[in-house]
Design a protein around this motif. Structure first.
Motif, PDB file in Angstrom:
ATOM      1  N   ALA A   1       0.988  -0.369   0.012  1.00  0.00           N
ATOM      2  CA  ALA A   1       0.061  -0.011   0.230  1.00  0.00           C
ATOM      3  C   ALA A   1       1.110   1.368   0.036  1.00  0.00           C
ATOM      4  CB  ALA A   1      -1.366   0.014   1.623  1.00  0.00           C
ATOM      5  N   GLN A   2       1.858   1.524   0.988  1.00  0.00           N
ATOM      6  CA  GLN A   2       2.912   2.477   1.108  1.00  0.00           C
ATOM      7  C   GLN A   2       3.863   2.904  -0.115  1.00  0.00           C
ATOM      8  OE1 GLN A   2       4.921   1.545   4.393  1.00  0.00           O
ATOM      9  NE2 GLN A   2       3.953   1.533   5.733  1.00  0.00           N
ATOM     10  N   ARG A   3       3.649   1.700  -0.736  1.00  0.00           N
ATOM     11  CA  ARG A   3       4.499   1.485  -2.523  1.00  0.00           C
ATOM     12  C   ARG A   3       3.515   2.394  -3.725  1.00  0.00           C
ATOM     13  NH1 ARG A   3       7.933  -4.119  -3.397  1.00  0.00           N
ATOM     14  NH2 ARG A   3       8.197  -2.308  -5.390  1.00  0.00           N
ATOM     15  N   SER A   4       1.839   1.774  -3.463  1.00  0.00           N
ATOM     16  CA  SER A   4       1.365   1.681  -4.685  1.00  0.00           C
ATOM     17  C   SER A   4       0.263   2.956  -4.559  1.00  0.00           C
ATOM     18  CB  SER A   4       0.788   0.301  -5.245  1.00  0.00           C
ATOM     19  OG  SER A   4      -0.063  -0.469  -3.968  1.00  0.00           O
ATOM     20  N   ALA A   5      -0.059   3.494  -3.289  1.00  0.00           N
ATOM     21  CA  ALA A   5      -1.391   3.584  -3.536  1.00  0.00           C
ATOM     22  C   ALA A   5      -0.647   5.151  -3.784  1.00  0.00           C
ATOM     23  CB  ALA A   5      -1.711   4.052  -1.673  1.00  0.00           C
ATOM     24  N   PRO A   6       0.021   5.768  -3.343  1.00  0.00           N
ATOM     25  CA  PRO A   6       0.283   7.171  -4.066  1.00  0.00           C
ATOM     26  C   PRO A   6      -0.148   7.649  -5.948  1.00  0.00           C
ATOM     27  CG  PRO A   6       2.099   6.848  -2.450  1.00  0.00           C
ATOM     28  CD  PRO A   6       1.391   5.836  -2.619  1.00  0.00           C
ATOM     29  N   HIS A   7       0.708   5.755  -6.421  1.00  0.00           N
ATOM     30  CA  HIS A   7       1.229   6.050  -7.748  1.00  0.00           C
ATOM     31  C   HIS A   7      -0.693   5.838  -8.655  1.00  0.00           C
ATOM     32  CE1 HIS A   7       4.793   6.363  -7.598  1.00  0.00           C
ATOM     33  NE2 HIS A   7       4.773   5.414  -6.856  1.00  0.00           N
ATOM     34  N   ILE A   8      -1.295   4.823  -8.079  1.00  0.00           N
ATOM     35  CA  ILE A   8      -2.744   4.329  -8.057  1.00  0.00           C
ATOM     36  C   ILE A   8      -3.715   5.296  -7.713  1.00  0.00           C
ATOM     37  CG2 ILE A   8      -4.552   2.993  -7.973  1.00  0.00           C
ATOM     38  CD1 ILE A   8      -2.837   1.663  -8.892  1.00  0.00           C
ATOM     39  N   ASP A   9      -3.863   6.575  -7.195  1.00  0.00           N
ATOM     40  CA  ASP A   9      -4.294   7.814  -6.890  1.00  0.00           C
ATOM     41  C   ASP A   9      -4.516   8.624  -8.017  1.00  0.00           C
ATOM     42  OD1 ASP A   9      -5.822   6.686  -4.831  1.00  0.00           O
ATOM     43  OD2 ASP A   9      -4.216   7.773  -2.596  1.00  0.00           O
ATOM     44  N   ALA A  10      -2.769   9.174  -8.378  1.00  0.00           N
ATOM     45  CA  ALA A  10      -2.532   9.848  -9.621  1.00  0.00           C
ATOM     46  C   ALA A  10      -2.850   9.491 -11.201  1.00  0.00           C
ATOM     47  CB  ALA A  10      -1.042  10.003  -9.466  1.00  0.00           C
ATOM     48  N   LEU A  11      -2.776   7.580 -11.454  1.00  0.00           N
ATOM     49  CA  LEU A  11      -3.553   7.246 -11.980  1.00  0.00           C
ATOM     50  C   LEU A  11      -4.926   7.612 -12.321  1.00  0.00           C
ATOM     51  CD1 LEU A  11      -1.540   4.218 -12.385  1.00  0.00           C
ATOM     52  CD2 LEU A  11      -1.509   6.017 -14.538  1.00  0.00           C
ATOM     53  N   LEU A  12      -5.347   7.362 -11.274  1.00  0.00           N
ATOM     54  CA  LEU A  12      -7.320   8.203 -11.348  1.00  0.00           C
ATOM     55  C   LEU A  12      -7.542   9.088 -11.279  1.00  0.00           C
ATOM     56  CD1 LEU A  12      -7.921   5.193  -8.319  1.00  0.00           C
ATOM     57  CD2 LEU A  12      -8.792   4.655 -10.684  1.00  0.00           C
ATOM     58  N   GLU A  13      -6.738   9.694 -10.842  1.00  0.00           N
ATOM     59  CA  GLU A  13      -7.121  11.066 -10.669  1.00  0.00           C
ATOM     60  C   GLU A  13      -6.623  11.500 -12.718  1.00  0.00           C
ATOM     61  OE1 GLU A  13      -8.375  14.388 -10.512  1.00  0.00           O
ATOM     62  OE2 GLU A  13      -8.509  13.445  -9.365  1.00  0.00           O
ATOM     63  N   ILE A  14      -5.601  10.846 -13.284  1.00  0.00           N
ATOM     64  CA  ILE A  14      -5.259  11.883 -14.648  1.00  0.00           C
ATOM     65  C   ILE A  14      -6.679  10.658 -15.863  1.00  0.00           C
ATOM     66  CG2 ILE A  14      -4.236  11.137 -16.519  1.00  0.00           C
ATOM     67  CD1 ILE A  14      -1.516  11.002 -14.436  1.00  0.00           C
ATOM     68  N   THR A  15      -7.165   9.683 -15.413  1.00  0.00           N
ATOM     69  CA  THR A  15      -8.513   9.382 -16.005  1.00  0.00           C
ATOM     70  C   THR A  15     -10.024   9.793 -15.906  1.00  0.00           C
ATOM     71  OG1 THR A  15      -7.067   7.130 -15.668  1.00  0.00           O
ATOM     72  CG2 THR A  15      -9.419   7.011 -16.403  1.00  0.00           C
ATOM     73  N   GLU A  16     -10.105  10.052 -14.302  1.00  0.00           N
ATOM     74  CA  GLU A  16     -10.994  11.023 -14.314  1.00  0.00           C
ATOM     75  C   GLU A  16     -10.906  12.619 -14.875  1.00  0.00           C
ATOM     76  OE1 GLU A  16     -11.302  11.217 -10.485  1.00  0.00           O
ATOM     77  OE2 GLU A  16     -11.694   8.710 -10.141  1.00  0.00           O
ATOM     78  N   SER A  17      -9.730  13.153 -14.993  1.00  0.00           N
ATOM     79  CA  SER A  17     -10.174  14.468 -15.790  1.00  0.00           C
ATOM     80  C   SER A  17      -9.574  13.797 -16.778  1.00  0.00           C
ATOM     81  CB  SER A  17      -8.019  15.558 -14.535  1.00  0.00           C
ATOM     82  OG  SER A  17      -7.783  14.871 -14.377  1.00  0.00           O
ATOM     83  N   ASP A  18      -9.312  13.623 -17.750  1.00  0.00           N
ATOM     84  CA  ASP A  18      -9.430  12.915 -18.817  1.00  0.00           C
ATOM     85  C   ASP A  18     -10.528  13.152 -19.831  1.00  0.00           C
ATOM     86  OD1 ASP A  18      -6.619  13.507 -19.360  1.00  0.00           O
ATOM     87  OD2 ASP A  18      -5.859  11.739 -19.692  1.00  0.00           O
ATOM     88  N   SER A  19     -11.654  12.886 -18.838  1.00  0.00           N
ATOM     89  CA  SER A  19     -12.945  12.058 -18.965  1.00  0.00           C
ATOM     90  C   SER A  19     -13.955  13.132 -18.752  1.00  0.00           C
ATOM     91  CB  SER A  19     -13.155  10.422 -18.220  1.00  0.00           C
ATOM     92  OG  SER A  19     -13.511  10.701 -17.294  1.00  0.00           O
ATOM     93  N   ALA A  20     -13.706  13.582 -17.816  1.00  0.00           N
ATOM     94  CA  ALA A  20     -14.696  14.785 -17.688  1.00  0.00           C
ATOM     95  C   ALA A  20     -14.955  16.013 -17.984  1.00  0.00           C
ATOM     96  CB  ALA A  20     -13.576  15.487 -15.708  1.00  0.00           C
ATOM     97  N   ASP A  21     -15.977  16.963 -18.052  1.00  0.00           N
ATOM     98  CA  ASP A  21     -16.146  17.647 -18.732  1.00  0.00           C
ATOM     99  C   ASP A  21     -15.662  19.421 -18.036  1.00  0.00           C
ATOM    100  OD1 ASP A  21     -17.211  20.719 -20.299  1.00  0.00           O
ATOM    101  OD2 ASP A  21     -19.116  20.084 -20.271  1.00  0.00           O
TER     102      ASP A  21
END
Length: 301
Positions: free
Chosen positions: A65-85
């Motif tokens: 969790a310590q190694r992966s959580a920040p990166h997963i959060d960042a990837l999800l934010e990029i995905t949501e930003s690209d798909s959002a109006d």
């Protein structure tokens, strides 16, 4: 390693429950269980210990969790930003104690609300805030306790001074007692023993802390009135119900108007620190702006 499995793992890790994680992810519990087992097979190590109420992470889960959580959060934010109006409004989900959030935090965020930020506030304890942050229910939280572990990051926000207050008539009675006995904190401590107390909880958290810091003594009395909101405590004190320990910011107006009186002015007043807590990693731009805005506003608190 499949990123979808890591996303499910982070959701279970933060929620502490397969069922809650499934709800957050919009999946069935068997699907979540299957993904966790698949990840455990890939890693060759168990990640969670199943219990009657939820799951407990193993040391391997903590490390992952310590190694992966920040990166997963960042990837999800990029995905949501690209798909959002790009014209869509952003929302800040905020949690904290009711009085401080109401009187300090929300007014400080008013400008951001006018500038296109939607705000959804909730009130609760520090444990509730940490659970909500871990489960992505909150984006930012204000607490008086620092979180453990590395998945949440806390930044000191401000210190609040605590004041021992009473209505003027109680202050007059206690003042007369102090004059007869020669004054001083020890005398005031004895004089306060028969005086009713007003608190937010049966454990007397504010009074106990104040007594230890100022009088170097335990609290021997129980509260006459328990009200789980400091504004209610102040109203009771103003009505003459007894003494209470309150944050100075909350009772400042009543002190200035003479509606309550500070019973003692210790050389080093007791303080309590508030923390601004977020998930570790790079937040979305609107959340980063709100975080920075609150830190700047708190300089004047």
């Amino acid at each position: 390693m499949d990123l979808a499995l890591l996303r499910t793992f982070i959701a279970v890790y933060r929620a502490g429950s397969l069922t809650r994680a499934a709800t957050l992810l919009g999946l069935s519990q068997p699907a979540v269980t299957g993904q966790i087992r698949s990840l455990e097979r890939q890693l060759g190590r168990p990640l969670f210990i199943r219990k009657a109420r939820g799951v407990t992470p193993t040391s391997a889960a903590d490390e992952l969790a310590q190694r992966s959580a920040p990166h997963i959060d960042a990837l999800l934010e990029i995905t949501e930003s690209d798909s959002a109006d790009v014209t869509a409004r952003r929302t800040l989900h905020l949690g904290g104690p009711p009085e401080f959030t109401t009187l300090r935090v929300l007014p400080a965020l008013a400008h951001l609300a006018l500038d296109g930020l939607d705000i959804r506030a909730a009130f609760g304890t520090a444990d509730e805030m940490f659970t909500g942050l871990s489960a992505n229910q909150y984006d930012l939280a204000i607490t008086t306790v620092q979180p453990r572990g590395r998945l949440l990051t806390a930044t000191p926000l401000c210190d609040e001074e605590h004041v021992l207050v009473a209505a003027p008539r109680w202050a007059a009675r206690l003042g007369a007692s102090l004059l007869r006995a020669g004054g001083g904190p020890a005398v005031l401590h004895r004089a306060l023993e028969p005086v009713p107390m007003v608190e937010v909880h049966e454990s007397l958290p504010l009074v106990t802390s104040y007594w230890a810091a100022v009088f170097d003594a335990p609290v021997t009395a129980s509260a006459t009135i328990i009200a789980p909101d400091l504004r209610a405590v102040l109203a009771c004190v103003m009505a003459g119900s007894g003494v209470a320990v309150l944050p100075r910011y909350l009772c400042m107006e009543a002190l200035d108007k003479g509606e309550v009186v500070a019973l003692i002015d210790p050389p080093v007043p007791p303080l309590r620190t508030y923390f601004l807590v977020k998930r570790t990693g790079s937040p979305a731009p609107h959340l980063a702006r709100a975080h920075e805005w609150l830190l700047r506003a708190a300089v004047d608190w």
